[in-house]
Design a protein around this motif. Sequence first.
Motif, short mmCIF file in Angstrom:
data_model
loop_
_atom_site.label_atom_id
_atom_site.label_comp_id
_atom_site.label_asym_id
_atom_site.label_seq_id
_atom_site.Cartn_x
_atom_site.Cartn_y
_atom_site.Cartn_z
N VAL A 84 1.46 3.43 -12.92
CA VAL A 84 0.49 3.95 -14.22
C VAL A 84 -1.34 3.51 -12.85
O VAL A 84 -2.24 4.13 -13.59
CB VAL A 84 0.53 2.14 -14.99
N ALA A 85 -1.14 2.54 -11.92
CA ALA A 85 -2.02 2.50 -11.85
C ALA A 85 -2.50 3.39 -10.60
O ALA A 85 -4.20 3.52 -10.47
CB ALA A 85 -1.65 0.94 -10.09
N LEU A 86 -2.12 3.87 -9.94
CA LEU A 86 -2.33 4.71 -9.40
C LEU A 86 -2.37 6.22 -10.19
O LEU A 86 -3.53 7.08 -9.95
CB LEU A 86 -0.95 5.78 -9.30
N SER A 87 -2.38 6.61 -11.73
CA SER A 87 -2.29 7.66 -13.30
C SER A 87 -3.96 6.92 -13.02
O SER A 87 -4.76 7.68 -13.25
CB SER A 87 -1.54 7.47 -14.00
N PRO A 95 -15.58 1.00 -16.59
CA PRO A 95 -14.07 1.17 -16.11
C PRO A 95 -13.05 -0.20 -16.10
O PRO A 95 -11.74 -0.29 -16.01
CB PRO A 95 -14.75 0.63 -13.65
N LEU A 96 -13.46 -1.59 -16.90
CA LEU A 96 -12.11 -2.49 -16.41
C LEU A 96 -12.30 -2.08 -18.07
O LEU A 96 -10.67 -2.40 -18.21
CB LEU A 96 -13.80 -3.49 -16.97
N TYR A 97 -12.41 -1.46 -19.37
CA TYR A 97 -11.85 -1.29 -20.78
C TYR A 97 -10.97 -0.11 -19.69
O TYR A 97 -9.82 0.01 -20.80
CB TYR A 97 -12.58 -0.99 -21.05
N VAL A 147 -7.71 -1.59 -18.73
CA VAL A 147 -6.78 -2.38 -19.24
C VAL A 147 -6.35 -1.61 -20.23
O VAL A 147 -4.96 -1.87 -21.05
CB VAL A 147 -7.91 -3.42 -20.41
N PHE A 148 -7.24 -0.63 -20.72
CA PHE A 148 -6.00 0.30 -22.10
C PHE A 148 -5.03 1.02 -21.48
O PHE A 148 -4.46 1.49 -21.99
CB PHE A 148 -7.56 1.12 -22.24
N ILE A 197 -10.08 -9.86 -13.35
CA ILE A 197 -9.46 -9.07 -14.39
C ILE A 197 -8.00 -7.85 -14.38
O ILE A 197 -6.79 -8.19 -14.08
CB ILE A 197 -10.60 -8.94 -16.27
N MET A 198 -8.45 -7.34 -13.65
CA MET A 198 -7.69 -6.50 -12.90
C MET A 198 -6.18 -6.84 -13.10
O MET A 198 -4.99 -6.66 -12.72
CB MET A 198 -8.53 -5.25 -12.26
N PRO A 199 -6.15 -7.93 -11.45
CA PRO A 199 -5.12 -8.48 -10.48
C PRO A 199 -4.08 -8.30 -12.13
O PRO A 199 -3.24 -9.30 -12.37
CB PRO A 199 -5.36 -9.09 -9.92
#
Length: 684
Positions: free
Chosen positions: A545-548, A574-576, A579-580, A516-518
């Motif tokens: 944003v990914a680094l944040s 971690p998944l939630y 996404v948020f 889901i993340m990619p």
Amino acid sequence: MPTSPRRTRFLLPLALLLVWLALGGAFGAFAGRLGEVSTNDGASFLPRSAESTRVTELERAFRTGSTLPVVLVWEAQDGPVDDRLRAEAGRALAAAAAVPGTTGQASPLLPAADGRALEAVVQLRADLGPDTKVAVREIRERARVAGATSGVAGPAAVQADLSGAFAGIDGLLLGVALGVVLLILLLVYRAVLLPLLVIAGAVFALAVACAVVYALARHGVVRVDGQVQGLLSILVIGAATDYGLLVSARFREELAAGRDRFDAARTALRRSAEPVAASGLTVGLGLLVLLLSDLTNNRALGPVGAIGIACAVLAALTFLPAALALSGRAAFWPARPTAAGGSGRLWQRVADLVARRPRALWVGSVAVLAALAACSPLLDARGVPQSELFTTAQPSVAAQRLLSAHFPGGSGNPAVIVADAGRAEEVAAAAARVPGVASVRPYTGGAPSDPPVVADGRIRLDATLADPADSDPALAAVGRLRTAVHAVDGAHALVGGYSAQQADIRLTARHDRALIMPVVLLCILAVLVLLLRSVLAPVLLAATVALSYLATLGVSALVFPHVFGFSATDPSVPLYGFVFLVALGVDYNIFLMTRVREESARLGTRAGVLRGLTATGGVITSAGVVLAATFAALGVIPLAFLAQIAFIVAFGVLLDTLLVRSLLVPALVHDLGGRVWWPARRAD
């Protein structure tokens, strides 16, 4: 173009306002009715393809109705169990087995090996719904015995405590969230009417969203549980407030430029529609990607959250412009509307800093985030143990500790083996040899001396584990148990039960994160490319944003065990959080970069980013603080999962707002100049 008569200009805003008032009046009650169509039964949210899910389906054949076990335990306060205590516990057990909602026979009293405790099990019907909490409360009352410490544990007791924890979702959570948002808006904007208008738009959006979700859930189209219910409220309030602040900020700018209220509202809407719609699209798509999950509760949040975001966008682009057009400058009373509000000088100083040392700022910001992100692998997402499921003391947790002190840790919550009846003895023998299995016995549906139940040629065996059912040793034992019984030729044996479910959830959660993340990142990149008409800028924004997000996980890995006392996080956290945070974090970059693109067209990229930062700094920071405070309100619900989500999103949003969007992105864009719009060309 001739200006329309004043009376005519009132009609459309007034009509929109009346429509929203009617919707709010008609649907307002649904915000408190989602509990009627929600379920907190953990078995309903298992992985679709997992072995434990297949066992849950096969188990139904062994009972006339689905049940939830209630484990009663009595510990003698002084010395070993005597005849008096045994007799009193027997009478309490008979009384508990007579509580409305119980079914079948209670198990016999089982003495502990140390002679200091007794255990018994009664079964509750699984279809009791909210009455499960009532039945468990009555069982707890009837289980009390003089001279003994009593407790009620097991899945039914945990479900009852969960229902009690989620009882605050409808009222307490909503009240705290709205109260915090209103207070922040009053302090930041020092206006009376504007915060009320923004809050009203959020409340109307939530009412419509809840009504739509209620109708869909009632017809089985979507699923709702307490977690989804709480997250829906927070998402809608936070997003609607953020979008409302962006629209009102543009309205304030247009008033300060000398436009009348109707022209100001129309211009503000035209210039806000694209970033608000793009923001809603990124968050909505990010949530809908959760439909790829194999966990039912993750899939449930996807469409429910997307519905909420769509309602938030609709309210921000219809209700609020209409309300602002009708109220005009009075919305900002007693303050006077200025282009940058009261924070213009602060953000001008920030812009001057970005202009003087852009490379040092973005390199330093990346270094700080990378250092924090280096701690992210330390975050333990193996699952929250039952003893840490709640953030406040709960009877089911205390009872489980009492039970584990005298009986095998898995008592009352066995691993369930379903196998062909003809190979029952071989399967039982193989299971009994597995390290970590305390005992194996066939399911009889009544007393242990009754004959085993055979259904459709299969038999059920209950394997009591030596360790608590949610512990790592128990989950490891399930893996060994599956290997052992699968090896019995012709038995077609499967292993389920609570421990197996937790093992399958962990495995599925890892798979979901990898898938889901990619996909979420790709969806966000696609929206940014379309919005900014660029390739390089979207890639850079998504990377920041990914680094944040990784930096936030790194901070959480340090804070959770050492500050909050969590030994681990829920597998879905971690998944939630991704996404948020990624979807919502990109929101602020969208708000900034759409303004930078607008200003760059006439000023050039470097001057445009400084002008965009000055113009949007105050409103985006206010929006970030509001969203962080909104998610922090989840902490009022005494569940570790929601507390962990609350911290990750609140901290991550503040990190995005105050560091990534305020310093890192503007400095990076200023340093790159016109190259940031590649493959398009713009002046530096």
